[in-house]
Design an enzyme around this catalytic site. Structure first.
Site, short mmCIF file in Angstrom:
data_model
loop_
_atom_site.label_atom_id
_atom_site.label_comp_id
_atom_site.label_asym_id
_atom_site.label_seq_id
_atom_site.Cartn_x
_atom_site.Cartn_y
_atom_site.Cartn_z
N GLY A 93 -4.53 -2.30 5.69
CA GLY A 93 -3.54 -3.16 5.78
C GLY A 93 -3.74 -4.57 5.27
N ARG A 94 -4.75 -4.41 6.85
CA ARG A 94 -5.24 -6.16 6.92
C ARG A 94 -6.57 -6.22 6.78
NH1 ARG A 94 -3.98 -2.59 11.22
NH2 ARG A 94 -6.20 -1.64 12.71
N HIS A 133 -2.26 -33.09 19.58
CA HIS A 133 -0.43 -33.59 19.56
C HIS A 133 0.70 -33.29 20.96
CE1 HIS A 133 -2.19 -37.50 18.37
NE2 HIS A 133 -2.74 -36.84 18.05
N LYS A 146 0.84 -0.98 -0.44
CA LYS A 146 -0.07 -0.46 -0.40
C LYS A 146 0.86 1.06 0.38
CE LYS A 146 -3.49 2.01 2.66
NZ LYS A 146 -4.11 2.15 4.13
N LYS A 164 10.31 -0.48 13.46
CA LYS A 164 10.53 0.00 11.72
C LYS A 164 12.09 1.13 11.90
CE LYS A 164 6.24 -0.64 9.62
NZ LYS A 164 5.21 -0.08 8.78
N GLU A 202 -3.05 -6.37 15.43
CA GLU A 202 -2.65 -5.49 15.62
C GLU A 202 -4.01 -4.44 14.93
OE1 GLU A 202 0.75 -5.27 12.29
OE2 GLU A 202 -1.16 -4.20 10.87
N GLU A 246 11.02 -4.64 4.23
CA GLU A 246 11.08 -5.77 3.51
C GLU A 246 10.83 -5.89 2.14
OE1 GLU A 246 9.38 -4.66 6.06
OE2 GLU A 246 9.34 -5.85 8.20
O1 F6P Z 1 3.00 -4.20 9.76
C1 F6P Z 1 2.71 -2.62 9.88
C2 F6P Z 1 1.81 -2.50 7.88
O2 F6P Z 1 2.11 -1.32 8.58
C3 F6P Z 1 0.78 -3.52 8.73
O3 F6P Z 1 -0.38 -2.47 8.74
C4 F6P Z 1 0.52 -3.61 6.44
O4 F6P Z 1 -0.26 -4.45 6.54
C5 F6P Z 1 2.19 -3.59 6.43
O5 F6P Z 1 2.88 -2.85 7.46
C6 F6P Z 1 2.84 -4.32 5.17
O6 F6P Z 1 2.23 -2.33 4.44
P1 F6P Z 1 2.62 -2.06 2.79
O7 F6P Z 1 1.23 -2.42 1.96
O8 F6P Z 1 2.43 -0.45 2.47
O9 F6P Z 1 3.81 -2.32 2.60
#
Ligand code: F6P
Length: 552
Positions: free
Chosen positions: A270-271, A387, A209, A515, A356, A215
């Site tokens: 995002g979620r 188990h 987003k 971050k 979150e 990452e």
């Molecule tokens: O972990 C924090 C977060 O902002 C989440 O809410 C989000 O889903 C994720 O990082 C990835 O964000 P982006 O889609 O902006 O890369």
């Protein structure tokens, strides 16, 4: 300073606290014995899903008080505000309009005076065209061979939703395409994925987003370099790299053609973004018609959540039951136990969705809360968990309410596998409810030929208290429609809980600090020539890194 908010001062809260004292030592076994209709009396149906919540530590009185708590917190108004697009994510001044992404009604939805529905529909249409082109081999790789693999690069909400839905709907996959998810920043993961792939037949979707997540950008750059190092050229990039982002500028700066960028909007968290173009890898795997069915299932649940009275509203009832355990029994965790191999990613998905969203310590107005909020979500697929961690569920000192989740029919009905799987699910919830009394334990030991004295010594190890609550969610089969409804059910359960607790379920400021610190720590790891001014532990760990990497 703790803030005494309206929740703990409300009449319903006080009544619930008193009621809890009265019923906390009553065993659910007694309620089942008294009421032969308990299953029917604590049962709901919505959007093709059924919920048996009779194995909960509640009576009709408990439910009435919980519902009064919801009313006193103005839950219906808050639900309506979410659907209407009010800026309920106050710290970011944004609406939470994931429901617009699956709005099959003719209701227009406005953000800042603009109807967003045409753009939502246009995006699904673009996804449809894209899927057709890839699946019908009209869009091919740089050697003109059809794509065989799709790598979805994204993390958090840009990963967990599509990952869950694509494993849940594996029986619907186009067998010609393999979908891979690359999330973690770990050289081993990217190496393991790429070493099996041919760049000429691999399509990448960069899912972010913000297009600013460390990452995702690191993985995307590494994939781009791998592509260029293994036969692809700069001119071929546009055939192989697409993106989903609300940050068009950053995505184009990365080198993605603007026409290959699918939009995201600030009004989708995002979620909560599976339903947007973030669902593209899923749509490629299962086809756009099945993707639309997933949206329809979610829409069915939206309509239920929006219109059903609170006492028959499945997400609301699940939210209230969760709050009952967190706030009155002092419970701090909740187990998710899917009895379906295809739903094995559900606990990980719900960890982000729930933790979150509701892992918050202040109210939406910024006041420190004097009550607990979101529980720790954990779990795993049945029967494997039986188990492993079910021992604690049955005899541990903590109790963790459980959601058993189970399709009644299998996509793979071989032999009597499914009946055996279901029997395990039902016997686990039954064992949690019934437990094993001292008398039963002693008789069981005596039946093995041991003496009465031996049985008395051994019995405490075998006693299982029972009275441990669970929900059982069941449905006909894991289909795009039922999975859409299931995911939306949990989205709304979490939202309703957040509304009752008075927190903002749609921001996530807590993840920012790590971050922010990350860049400085990376700088220290990559340089040995300056002393570090972190805390002693971090300094020590940085030094250990330098030593073990042979840098000192
Ligand atoms: O972990 C924090 C977060 O902002 C989440 O809410 C989000 O889903 C994720 O990082 C990835 O964000 P982006 O889609 O902006 O890369």
């Amino acid at each position: 300073m703790a803030y005494t908010g309206s929740l703990t001062q409300s009449d319903a809260w006080k009544d619930l606290a008193e009621h809890h004292e009265k019923i906390r030592n009553i065993h659910m076994r007694d309620w089942f014995a008294e009421d032969p209709n308990r299953f029917h009396n604590f049962h709901l149906e919505a959007a093709g899903l059924s919920l048996d919540y009779s194995k909960n530590r509640v009576t009709k009185d408990t439910m009435s008080m919980l519902l009064r708590l919801a009313q006193e917190q103005d839950l219906s108004t808050k639900i309506q505000a979410m659907f209407d697009g009010e800026a309920i994510n106050r710290s970011e001044n944004r609406p939470a309009l994931h429901t617009a992404l699956r709005n099959f009604s003719d209701r227009d939805i406005f953000v800042d005076g603009e109807n967003i529905m045409p753009e939502v529909r246009e995006t699904v249409h673009r996804m449809e065209e894209f899927c057709w082109k890839i699946r019908r081999n009209q869009w091919r790789g740089y050697t003109n061979r059809p794509f065989t693999d799709v790598v979805s690069i994204g993390i958090g909400g840009s990963f967990l939703g599509p990952k869950l839905a694509s494993s849940a709907l594996k029986p619907y996959w186009d067998s010609r395409l393999s979908i891979h998810y690359l999330a973690n920043i770990d050289g081993s993961h990217i190496t393991e994925i790429l070493k099996r792939l041919d760049p000429a037949t691999t399509l990448f979707i960069i899912q972010s987003k913000s297009f600013g997540t460390q990452e995702t950008l690191k993985n995307a750059n590494a994939c781009r370099q791998w592509f260029l190092d293994n036969g692809g050229t700069e001119d071929d990039l546009s055939k192989h790299f697409t993106a989903v982002s609300s940050n068009i500028e950053k995505a184009t700066a990365f080198g993605i053609d603007e026409e290959n960028i699918f939009p995201m909007w600030d009004w989708v968290g995002g979620r909560y973004s599976l339903w947007s173009a973030i669902g593209l890898p899923l749509a490629l795997a299962i086809g756009i018609d099945n993707f639309r069915e997933l949206l329809r299932g979610a829409h069915d649940m939206d309509e239920h959540f929006r219109t059903a009275p609170l006492d028959q509203n499945m997400p609301v009832i699940m939210a209230l039951l969760g709050a009952w355990y967190v706030n009155f029994f002092g419970v701090n965790s909740h187990a998710i136990l899917p009895y379906d191999h295809y739903l094995r990613s559900l606990p990980a998905y719900l960890q982000q969705l729930d933790m979150e969203s509701n892992g918050k310590r202040v109210s939406i107005d910024g006041n420190v809360l004097d009550y607990d909020t979101g529980p720790i979500i954990w779990g795993g697929v049945g029967t494997n968990g039986q188990h492993a961690f079910h021992q604690l569920l049955h005899q541990g000192t903590h109790f963790s309410p459980c959601d058993f989740i189970m399709p009644m029919t299998s996509h793979n009905p071989i032999d009597n596998f499914h009946a055996m799987l279901v029997s395990n699910c039902l016997s686990q919830s039954q064992a949690l409810l019934q437990g094993k009394s001292e008398e039963q334990a002693i008789n069981e030991i005596l039946a093995t030929g041991k003496s009465k004295a031996e049985a008395i010594v051994l019995a405490p190890q075998k006693i299982i208290p029972g009275n441990r609550p669970s929900n059982t969610l069941y449905f006909q089969k894991s289909t795009p429609r039922s999975i859409g409804a299931l995911i939306a059910l949990y989205e709304h359960k979490v939202a309703a809980q957040g509304m009752i607790w008075g927190v903002n379920s749609f921001d996530q400021w807590g993840v920012e600090l790590g971050k922010q610190l990350g860049d400085k720590v990376l700088g220290a790891l990559e340089s040995t020539d300056k002393g570090n001014d972190f805390d002693g532990s971090t300094n020590g760990l940085i030094q250990a890194f330098h030593q073990m990497q042979g840098l000192l």
